[in-house]
Design a protein around this motif. Structure first.
Motif, PDB file in Angstrom:
ATOM      1  N   ASN A   1       0.828  -1.212   0.000  1.00 35.67           N
ATOM      2  CA  ASN A   1       0.000   0.000   0.000  1.00 35.67           C
ATOM      3  C   ASN A   1       0.861   1.260   0.000  1.00 35.67           C
ATOM      4  O   ASN A   1       0.416   2.323   0.378  1.00 35.67           O
ATOM      5  CB  ASN A   1      -0.968  -0.002   1.188  1.00 35.67           C
TER       6      ASN A   1
ATOM      7  N   PHE B   1      -6.404   2.820   0.577  1.00 30.64           N
ATOM      8  CA  PHE B   1      -7.773   2.357   0.804  1.00 30.64           C
ATOM      9  C   PHE B   1      -8.064   1.064   0.056  1.00 30.64           C
ATOM     10  O   PHE B   1      -8.909   0.287   0.456  1.00 30.64           O
ATOM     11  CB  PHE B   1      -8.759   3.446   0.391  1.00 30.64           C
TER      12      PHE B   1
ATOM     13  N   PHE C   1      -1.287  -4.451  10.754  1.00 26.89           N
ATOM     14  CA  PHE C   1       0.041  -4.823  11.246  1.00 26.89           C
ATOM     15  C   PHE C   1      -0.023  -5.785  12.404  1.00 26.89           C
ATOM     16  O   PHE C   1      -1.067  -6.014  12.994  1.00 26.89           O
ATOM     17  CB  PHE C   1       0.795  -3.566  11.672  1.00 26.89           C
TER      18      PHE C   1
ATOM     19  N   TYR D   1      -2.350  -1.862  19.340  1.00 23.51           N
ATOM     20  CA  TYR D   1      -1.624  -0.687  19.834  1.00 23.51           C
ATOM     21  C   TYR D   1      -1.894   0.564  19.007  1.00 23.51           C
ATOM     22  O   TYR D   1      -1.314   1.601  19.262  1.00 23.51           O
ATOM     23  CB  TYR D   1      -0.118  -0.973  19.891  1.00 23.51           C
ATOM     24  N   GLN D   2      -2.732   0.445  17.981  1.00 23.70           N
ATOM     25  CA  GLN D   2      -3.029   1.642  17.200  1.00 23.70           C
ATOM     26  C   GLN D   2      -4.354   2.272  17.612  1.00 23.70           C
ATOM     27  O   GLN D   2      -4.743   3.304  17.078  1.00 23.70           O
ATOM     28  CB  GLN D   2      -3.049   1.296  15.714  1.00 23.70           C
TER      29      GLN D   2
ATOM     30  N   PHE E   1      -7.020   4.489  19.470  1.00 23.54           N
ATOM     31  CA  PHE E   1      -6.805   5.767  20.162  1.00 23.54           C
ATOM     32  C   PHE E   1      -8.080   6.522  20.497  1.00 23.54           C
ATOM     33  O   PHE E   1      -8.065   7.431  21.327  1.00 23.54           O
ATOM     34  CB  PHE E   1      -5.905   6.678  19.324  1.00 23.54           C
TER      35      PHE E   1
ATOM     36  N   ASN F   1     -11.251   9.099   7.033  1.00 18.92           N
ATOM     37  CA  ASN F   1     -10.145   9.575   6.203  1.00 18.92           C
ATOM     38  C   ASN F   1     -10.449   9.432   4.718  1.00 18.92           C
ATOM     39  O   ASN F   1      -9.849  10.113   3.889  1.00 18.92           O
ATOM     40  CB  ASN F   1      -8.871   8.801   6.532  1.00 18.92           C
TER      41      ASN F   1
ATOM     42  N   MET G   1     -12.711   0.035   5.923  1.00 21.58           N
ATOM     43  CA  MET G   1     -12.365   0.783   4.705  1.00 21.58           C
ATOM     44  C   MET G   1     -12.799  -0.004   3.470  1.00 21.58           C
ATOM     45  O   MET G   1     -12.678   0.483   2.360  1.00 21.58           O
ATOM     46  CB  MET G   1     -10.860   1.044   4.666  1.00 21.58           C
TER      47      MET G   1
ATOM     48  N   ASN H   1       2.949   4.200  10.855  1.00 21.71           N
ATOM     49  CA  ASN H   1       2.646   3.331   9.722  1.00 21.71           C
ATOM     50  C   ASN H   1       1.245   2.762   9.827  1.00 21.71           C
ATOM     51  O   ASN H   1       0.520   2.712   8.836  1.00 21.71           O
ATOM     52  CB  ASN H   1       3.657   2.191   9.644  1.00 21.71           C
ATOM     53  N   ALA H   2       0.875   2.345  11.043  1.00 23.43           N
ATOM     54  CA  ALA H   2      -0.443   1.750  11.214  1.00 23.43           C
ATOM     55  C   ALA H   2      -1.534   2.763  10.893  1.00 23.43           C
ATOM     56  O   ALA H   2      -2.507   2.446  10.220  1.00 23.43           O
ATOM     57  CB  ALA H   2      -0.600   1.228  12.632  1.00 23.43           C
ATOM     58  N   GLN H   3      -1.358   4.008  11.349  1.00 16.94           N
ATOM     59  CA  GLN H   3      -2.394   5.012  11.078  1.00 16.94           C
ATOM     60  C   GLN H   3      -2.372   5.458   9.623  1.00 16.94           C
ATOM     61  O   GLN H   3      -3.405   5.747   9.045  1.00 16.94           O
ATOM     62  CB  GLN H   3      -2.270   6.233  12.011  1.00 16.94           C
ATOM     63  N   LYS H   4      -1.190   5.503   9.040  1.00 18.10           N
ATOM     64  CA  LYS H   4      -1.131   5.845   7.613  1.00 18.10           C
ATOM     65  C   LYS H   4      -1.851   4.780   6.796  1.00 18.10           C
ATOM     66  O   LYS H   4      -2.472   5.082   5.793  1.00 18.10           O
ATOM     67  CB  LYS H   4       0.331   5.922   7.160  1.00 18.10           C
ATOM     68  N   ALA H   5      -1.728   3.520   7.234  1.00 17.48           N
ATOM     69  CA  ALA H   5      -2.400   2.442   6.522  1.00 17.48           C
ATOM     70  C   ALA H   5      -3.911   2.612   6.598  1.00 17.48           C
ATOM     71  O   ALA H   5      -4.643   2.091   5.773  1.00 17.48           O
ATOM     72  CB  ALA H   5      -1.996   1.091   7.098  1.00 17.48           C
ATOM     73  N   ARG H   6      -4.378   3.365   7.599  1.00 18.81           N
ATOM     74  CA  ARG H   6      -5.816   3.639   7.665  1.00 18.81           C
ATOM     75  C   ARG H   6      -6.132   4.988   7.024  1.00 18.81           C
ATOM     76  O   ARG H   6      -7.159   5.601   7.288  1.00 18.81           O
ATOM     77  CB  ARG H   6      -6.284   3.636   9.122  1.00 18.81           C
ATOM     78  N   GLY H   7      -5.196   5.475   6.237  1.00 18.50           N
ATOM     79  CA  GLY H   7      -5.469   6.683   5.463  1.00 18.50           C
ATOM     80  C   GLY H   7      -5.190   7.977   6.188  1.00 18.50           C
ATOM     81  O   GLY H   7      -5.558   9.042   5.704  1.00 18.50           O
ATOM     82  N   ALA H   8      -4.564   7.919   7.374  1.00 17.26           N
ATOM     83  CA  ALA H   8      -4.255   9.163   8.082  1.00 17.26           C
ATOM     84  C   ALA H   8      -3.306   9.990   7.229  1.00 17.26           C
ATOM     85  O   ALA H   8      -2.374   9.464   6.647  1.00 17.26           O
ATOM     86  CB  ALA H   8      -3.599   8.852   9.424  1.00 17.26           C
TER      87      ALA H   8
ATOM     88  N   THR I   1      -0.133  16.900   4.806  1.00 17.69           N
ATOM     89  CA  THR I   1      -0.722  18.108   4.225  1.00 17.69           C
ATOM     90  C   THR I   1      -1.611  18.816   5.247  1.00 17.69           C
ATOM     91  O   THR I   1      -1.882  18.297   6.320  1.00 17.69           O
ATOM     92  CB  THR I   1      -1.559  17.767   2.981  1.00 17.69           C
TER      93      THR I   1
ATOM     94  N   PRO J   1      -3.961  10.746  16.736  1.00 15.28           N
ATOM     95  CA  PRO J   1      -3.951   9.275  16.603  1.00 15.28           C
ATOM     96  C   PRO J   1      -2.573   8.659  16.817  1.00 15.28           C
ATOM     97  O   PRO J   1      -2.462   7.447  16.949  1.00 15.28           O
ATOM     98  CB  PRO J   1      -4.389   9.041  15.161  1.00 15.28           C
TER      99      PRO J   1
ATOM    100  N   ILE K   1      -1.783   9.447  21.296  1.00 17.11           N
ATOM    101  CA  ILE K   1      -2.538   8.694  22.301  1.00 17.11           C
ATOM    102  C   ILE K   1      -2.011   7.266  22.417  1.00 17.11           C
ATOM    103  O   ILE K   1      -1.654   6.838  23.519  1.00 17.11           O
ATOM    104  CB  ILE K   1      -4.048   8.767  22.024  1.00 17.11           C
ATOM    105  N   PRO K   2      -1.891   6.521  21.301  1.00 10.90           N
ATOM    106  CA  PRO K   2      -1.321   5.176  21.456  1.00 10.90           C
ATOM    107  C   PRO K   2       0.087   5.205  22.033  1.00 10.90           C
ATOM    108  O   PRO K   2       0.461   4.322  22.808  1.00 10.90           O
ATOM    109  CB  PRO K   2      -1.290   4.633  20.024  1.00 10.90           C
TER     110      PRO K   2
ATOM    111  N   VAL L   1      -0.215   5.678  25.776  1.00 12.99           N
ATOM    112  CA  VAL L   1      -0.727   4.457  26.388  1.00 12.99           C
ATOM    113  C   VAL L   1       0.386   3.428  26.506  1.00 12.99           C
ATOM    114  O   VAL L   1       0.610   2.845  27.573  1.00 12.99           O
ATOM    115  CB  VAL L   1      -1.900   3.891  25.560  1.00 12.99           C
TER     116      VAL L   1
ATOM    117  N   ARG M   1       2.293   1.854  29.869  1.00 11.57           N
ATOM    118  CA  ARG M   1       2.334   0.401  30.067  1.00 11.57           C
ATOM    119  C   ARG M   1       3.782  -0.040  30.261  1.00 11.57           C
ATOM    120  O   ARG M   1       4.112  -0.785  31.179  1.00 11.57           O
ATOM    121  CB  ARG M   1       1.736  -0.279  28.831  1.00 11.57           C
TER     122      ARG M   1
END
Ligand SMILES: Nc1ncnc2c1ncn2[C@@H]1O[C@H](COP(=O)(O)OP(=O)(O)OP(=O)(O)O)[C@@H](O)[C@H]1O
Ligand SMILES: [Mg+2]
Lengths: 288, 291
Positions: A56, A85, A91, A96-97, A99, A113, A162, B187-194, B198, B210, B213-214, B217, B221
């Motif tokens: 991706n 998308f 992952f 852990y992602q 929030f 998004n 998504m 990377n994880a949030q970018k994979a969700r389109g974050a 820009t 996003p 916060i993780p 946390v 821990r």
């Protein structure tokens, strides 16, 4: 029809140009077809995670190209955005992602998004939650109040929402107990049967891969060592072992039985199938 | 990427400077920095420069690496030099000291300006080089250890030196871990389109939620787990705690101390005996004739 994902001569180096440069992928050529369920195996550090991060566009190949549905994802900013998308990447330890304040809001992060409208987002959250078996009551909880397994499922739902045409999992069952593991694998196959989505799973469990995959790709030291059906790959037991991998336990038992002269096939990959064959064998003896 | 930010710039080696007692290094570095501000003449500054050069040569750290530490201050350096050259008027000697004057005297360069500019530049460079030599040849852990030892007399004022040092060590230890963690979460949030790249300031700040916060946390821990692990190994703070790596002053540390003392004496002496002559001669030779 074009391939769901195609990699052309992809090479990737971490920290390029520094003394600590690591070539994690070497000239990879790979296609993943629409609707397939592909399993990726390989020893620790072989480059599996690096490979799927190219699907991706999270990593930019040092050289080579990545195509989704026949278009180069680096053609423009928009194609790169769309690739996020189209290919949902989940992952290792996705919990852990999390929030947001509530699970529902967290699942909605991806669709938001994508700039979808409210109703569509709501629909997708509900659908994704039902795929992973999260109740409405759980959706309103804080993600940090869930159990480990529930968190994992919430995070997976966040990627499913998504509605990507390809869903990629990096060791989805890592750190779960056997029951949780089984449940998760079932959840993924069910999802795939319902949506017809292309699925790629990276796993260290030969059993799981043998059970569900249509095709298996073996990664070794940044190169694709094998690429074929479950039968083709797991029949090369010695080669796999030389790469620090193995065949499923049940396969070893059966090839041993076969070698001892019992009338059983060698290519047995699931315990269920094995049980069936043994039972048939015993009953056959009784009736004689 | 984020990983490229090098933290703690330790350059592994086995040179004399690497093997020196970190406490001695810390004290000597501090003393040298003080002496840099003591010196008033070019002759005494030359002593400092000489000492810096010797130290660099002894450390075995390549010049390329040393230059890397100067790079970030290059702009400040040029800026101070320019300010000094154009805005410091006056002379350091008797006689005609106005070197250049153009635009009808709107811009003037006096010898004192050039003098101060060169002087400050050399001083800043030497300062940065000396202090980065300390971090190049000492691991952050050794530094905090040394600091703890040196500050331990503060215990009589009920300052918990050990606790502070332990906090610092742990913080340093977890910086690379945190960087890795940030990369993973990003990377994880970018994979969700974050979209992190820009948008205006407000949007970008919002886009960080996003990630932070993780991160918070998992940091909490980790902190709990670490505290538990330390307690399980009977950690109770500094009281009665012994060390695996004992710091010992050796002959070489004393030699270094005496060398530095000698140089310090040189600086003081030269401050009195060679005021500005060296510089004036230098100025006469190179500038007066050209202009
Ligand atoms: N961010 C990074 N910087 C530098 N090198 C890296 C980085 N990430 C991975 N590597 C290196 O790249 C190689 C491939 O790593 P990768 O994470 O893709 O392996 P993997 O097959 O996913 O392993 P595992 O099964 O343990 O998850 C390894 O040698 C690793 O050390
Ligand atoms: Mg991995």
């Amino acid at each position: 029809m074009s391939h769901a994902i195609e990699l052309q001569n992809v090479t990737y180096c971490y920290s390029e140009g520094t003394p600590s440069q690591v070539t994690a992928l070497k000239d990879i050529n790979l296609t993943i077809e629409q609707g397939e369920l592909v399993g990726i195996i390989g020893h620790t550090g072989s480059g599996k995670s690096t490979l799927i991060s190219h699907f991706n566009g999270l990593l930019k190949p040092t050289s080579g190209k990545v195509l989704i549905d026949g278009t180069d994802i680096r053609e423009s900013k928009e194609t790169l955005r769309q690739s996020r998308f189209k290919v949902g990447l989940c992952f290792q330890y996705p919990e852990y992602q999390l929030f947001e304040e509530t699970v529902a809001k967290d699942i909605a992060f991806g669709p938001k998004n994508m700039k979808l409208d409210e109703d569509e987002i709501k629909r997708r959250v509900a659908v994704a939650a039902s795929y992973v078996g999260l109740s409405d009551e759980m959706l309103e909880k804080s993600p940090f109040d869930l159990s480990g397994g529930e968190k994992r499922r919430a995070a997976i739902a966040g990627v499913m929402a998504m509605e990507p045409s390809v869903l990629v999992f990096d060791e989805p069952a890592a750190g779960l107990d056997p029951a949780g593991r089984k449940e998760l694998i079932k959840l993924i196959t069910d999802y795939r049967n319902k949506t017809g989505c292309t699925v790629v799973i990276v796993s260290h469990s030969m059993e799981d891969i043998a059970k569900i995959a249509d095709r298996v790709i073996v990664v070794n030291d940044g190169m694709i060592a094998m690429n074929g059906t479950v039968d083709e790959v797991f029949s090369r037991c010695d080669e796999l072992q030389s790469m620090g991998l193995d065949v499923p336990e049940i396969t070893r038992i059966f090839s041993r039985l076969h070698a001892l002269g019992f009338d059983v096939p060698e290519n047995v990959y699931s315990v269920d199938k094995g049980t069936e064959i043994i039972r048939a064998l015993i009953e056959g003896r009784r009736s004689v | 990427m984020i990983r490229d930010i090098t933290f703690g710039q330790y350059y592994p080696g086995k040179s004399l400077l690497h093997r020196m007692d970190p406490r001695m290094k810390l004290v000597l570095t501090f003393a040298l920095i003080v002496f840099m501000f003591v010196c008033k003449s070019f002759a005494s500054l030359a002593v400092i420069v000489l000492l810096t050069v010797i130290a660099v040569a002894l450390s075995g750290v390549p010049l390329k690496v040393i230059f890397k530490s100067i790079k970030p201050i290059l702009i400040i350096l040029i800026f101070t030099a320019l300010l000094n050259i154009f805005y410091t008027h006056g002379t350091v000697q008797n006689g005609d000291a106005l070197w250049i004057s153009f635009l009808n005297g709107k811009i003037e360069i006096w010898d004192k300006g050039v003098y101060t500019a060169v002087f400050t530049m050399v001083r800043i460079v030497a300062l940065v080089v000396i202090s980065s030599l300390l971090t190049y040849t000492t691991t952050p852990t050794m530094l905090t250890d040394a600091l703890e030892r040196l500050l331990s007399p503060l215990k009589i004022f009920h300052i918990k030196v050990h606790t502070l040092a332990m906090m610092m060590t742990l913080a340093l230890r977890f910086i690379p871990t945190l960087i890795e963690e940030i990369e993973r979460i990003m990377n994880a949030q970018k994979a969700r389109g974050a979209d992190l790249e820009t948008g205006g300031i407000v949007e970008r700040a919002k886009a960080l939620v996003p990630i932070f916060i993780p991160l918070m946390v998992s940091s909490f821990r980790r902190a709990y787990e670490l505290a538990l692990a330390m307690t399980c190994r009977c950690y109770t703070g500094g009281e009665g705690r012994t060390r695996m790596k004992q710091m010992k002053m050796k002959g070489r540390d004393l030699v270094c101390l005496f060398v530095c003392l000698a140089f310090a004496a040189g600086i003081i002496v030269l401050n009195y005996f060679a005021k500005h002559e060296t510089f004036s001669i230098f100025g006469m030779l190179f500038f007066k004739q050209v202009i």
